[in-house]
Design a protein around this motif. Sequence first.
Motif, PDB file in Angstrom:
ATOM      1  N   ASN A 170      39.681  70.790  29.840  1.00 44.03           N
ATOM      2  CA  ASN A 170      39.059  69.578  29.276  1.00 44.03           C
ATOM      3  C   ASN A 170      40.007  68.382  29.410  1.00 44.03           C
ATOM      4  O   ASN A 170      40.290  67.695  28.425  1.00 44.03           O
ATOM      5  CB  ASN A 170      38.709  69.805  27.800  1.00 44.03           C
ATOM      6  N   TRP A 171      40.491  68.150  30.596  1.00 41.96           N
ATOM      7  CA  TRP A 171      41.519  67.142  30.851  1.00 41.96           C
ATOM      8  C   TRP A 171      41.106  65.745  30.383  1.00 41.96           C
ATOM      9  O   TRP A 171      41.865  65.042  29.725  1.00 41.96           O
ATOM     10  CB  TRP A 171      41.858  67.141  32.341  1.00 41.96           C
ATOM     11  N   PHE A 172      39.870  65.339  30.725  1.00 46.06           N
ATOM     12  CA  PHE A 172      39.390  63.996  30.374  1.00 46.06           C
ATOM     13  C   PHE A 172      39.381  63.801  28.861  1.00 46.06           C
ATOM     14  O   PHE A 172      39.838  62.781  28.344  1.00 46.06           O
ATOM     15  CB  PHE A 172      37.991  63.763  30.953  1.00 46.06           C
ATOM     16  N   TYR A 173      38.857  64.787  28.124  1.00 48.51           N
ATOM     17  CA  TYR A 173      38.786  64.687  26.665  1.00 48.51           C
ATOM     18  C   TYR A 173      40.176  64.688  26.028  1.00 48.51           C
ATOM     19  O   TYR A 173      40.403  64.031  25.012  1.00 48.51           O
ATOM     20  CB  TYR A 173      37.941  65.824  26.087  1.00 48.51           C
ATOM     21  N   PHE A 174      41.090  65.416  26.655  1.00 48.18           N
ATOM     22  CA  PHE A 174      42.462  65.447  26.139  1.00 48.18           C
ATOM     23  C   PHE A 174      43.110  64.066  26.261  1.00 48.18           C
ATOM     24  O   PHE A 174      43.742  63.583  25.313  1.00 48.18           O
ATOM     25  CB  PHE A 174      43.286  66.494  26.895  1.00 48.18           C
ATOM     26  N   ILE A 175      42.950  63.417  27.416  1.00 48.82           N
ATOM     27  CA  ILE A 175      43.511  62.074  27.617  1.00 48.82           C
ATOM     28  C   ILE A 175      42.872  61.091  26.636  1.00 48.82           C
ATOM     29  O   ILE A 175      43.551  60.252  26.034  1.00 48.82           O
ATOM     30  CB  ILE A 175      43.302  61.593  29.078  1.00 48.82           C
ATOM     31  N   LEU A 176      41.556  61.229  26.455  1.00 50.90           N
ATOM     32  CA  LEU A 176      40.842  60.368  25.517  1.00 50.90           C
ATOM     33  C   LEU A 176      41.371  60.570  24.095  1.00 50.90           C
ATOM     34  O   LEU A 176      41.629  59.609  23.366  1.00 50.90           O
ATOM     35  CB  LEU A 176      39.344  60.692  25.578  1.00 50.90           C
ATOM     36  N   TYR A 177      41.559  61.828  23.711  1.00 54.35           N
ATOM     37  CA  TYR A 177      42.094  62.156  22.384  1.00 54.35           C
ATOM     38  C   TYR A 177      43.502  61.584  22.218  1.00 54.35           C
ATOM     39  O   TYR A 177      43.836  60.985  21.200  1.00 54.35           O
ATOM     40  CB  TYR A 177      42.121  63.675  22.180  1.00 54.35           C
ATOM     41  N   LEU A 178      44.322  61.795  23.240  1.00 53.25           N
ATOM     42  CA  LEU A 178      45.717  61.351  23.183  1.00 53.25           C
ATOM     43  C   LEU A 178      45.800  59.841  22.974  1.00 53.25           C
ATOM     44  O   LEU A 178      46.570  59.355  22.140  1.00 53.25           O
ATOM     45  CB  LEU A 178      46.428  61.758  24.476  1.00 53.25           C
ATOM     46  N   CYS A 179      44.980  59.102  23.731  1.00 52.81           N
ATOM     47  CA  CYS A 179      45.012  57.640  23.622  1.00 52.81           C
ATOM     48  C   CYS A 179      44.411  57.155  22.304  1.00 52.81           C
ATOM     49  O   CYS A 179      44.975  56.281  21.637  1.00 52.81           O
ATOM     50  CB  CYS A 179      44.259  57.015  24.794  1.00 52.81           C
ATOM     51  N   ALA A 180      43.260  57.734  21.939  1.00 53.34           N
ATOM     52  CA  ALA A 180      42.530  57.223  20.776  1.00 53.34           C
ATOM     53  C   ALA A 180      43.129  57.665  19.447  1.00 53.34           C
ATOM     54  O   ALA A 180      43.155  56.890  18.496  1.00 53.34           O
ATOM     55  CB  ALA A 180      41.070  57.664  20.857  1.00 53.34           C
ATOM     56  N   LEU A 181      43.616  58.908  19.357  1.00 53.69           N
ATOM     57  CA  LEU A 181      44.025  59.423  18.055  1.00 53.69           C
ATOM     58  C   LEU A 181      45.520  59.686  17.901  1.00 53.69           C
ATOM     59  O   LEU A 181      45.990  59.883  16.783  1.00 53.69           O
ATOM     60  CB  LEU A 181      43.248  60.711  17.743  1.00 53.69           C
ATOM     61  N   GLU A 182      46.263  59.710  18.978  1.00 53.23           N
ATOM     62  CA  GLU A 182      47.705  59.926  18.850  1.00 53.23           C
ATOM     63  C   GLU A 182      48.515  58.661  19.123  1.00 53.23           C
ATOM     64  O   GLU A 182      49.534  58.436  18.500  1.00 53.23           O
ATOM     65  CB  GLU A 182      48.175  61.055  19.789  1.00 53.23           C
TER      66      GLU A 182
END
Length: 199
Positions: A170-182
């Motif tokens: 789930n690479w795309f969702y991981f990058i999205l999570y990293l940017c948005a929530l971390e």
Amino acid sequence: MIVIVRNLYNQRFNDFLSILTSNKFMLFKGKENNPFHGFNILLFSVNALSISVLIFWAYKFYHTPPTEDFALIYIRILTAYVCFILLKFGVEKIISNIFDMDQAIDLYLFQKLSYRNYIALLVLPVTLLLIYTVNINDFWVYGLGSAILLANLTGIFNIFKQYQRLITDNWFYFILYLCALEIAPYFILYKLIVVYQMI
């Protein structure tokens, strides 16, 4: 509070202290997945108090508030820190529920909070030592800040390593999570504190 935790949850606390050398605490206690367990609440309280003392110490180094304002400034820092962590935790829980990933995200949040509680335990004696014994300069402030950042990044990297397969699928969702929530919450916090001088 540390003494209370040690006495009430002796075995759990001993397992927690070996977090860097053993996966026992993360594996067994993570399965219980109870953020409102007394152990977690007490350790988070220690975390909040410890990090707030450090932030207050750094603030006092760069600004010279009147002595009578110390208590008020510390309470504001403590409140802001607790609200920030709880809000971030809540948003992550809501998103995990929306995407039906509760079990994986709950374990991830437990591990992340455990690493941060551990770091806060290590930071407390260092902060007290700096407050009462050392002549402070920029080197100490930036050095301790960098050490805490490095410890946090190491903890998150170790957690991500455990979820490597899930991340690659789930690479795309991981990058999205990293940017948005971390990353974004810390950037917003930086803007509020430095640019708008909220403290």
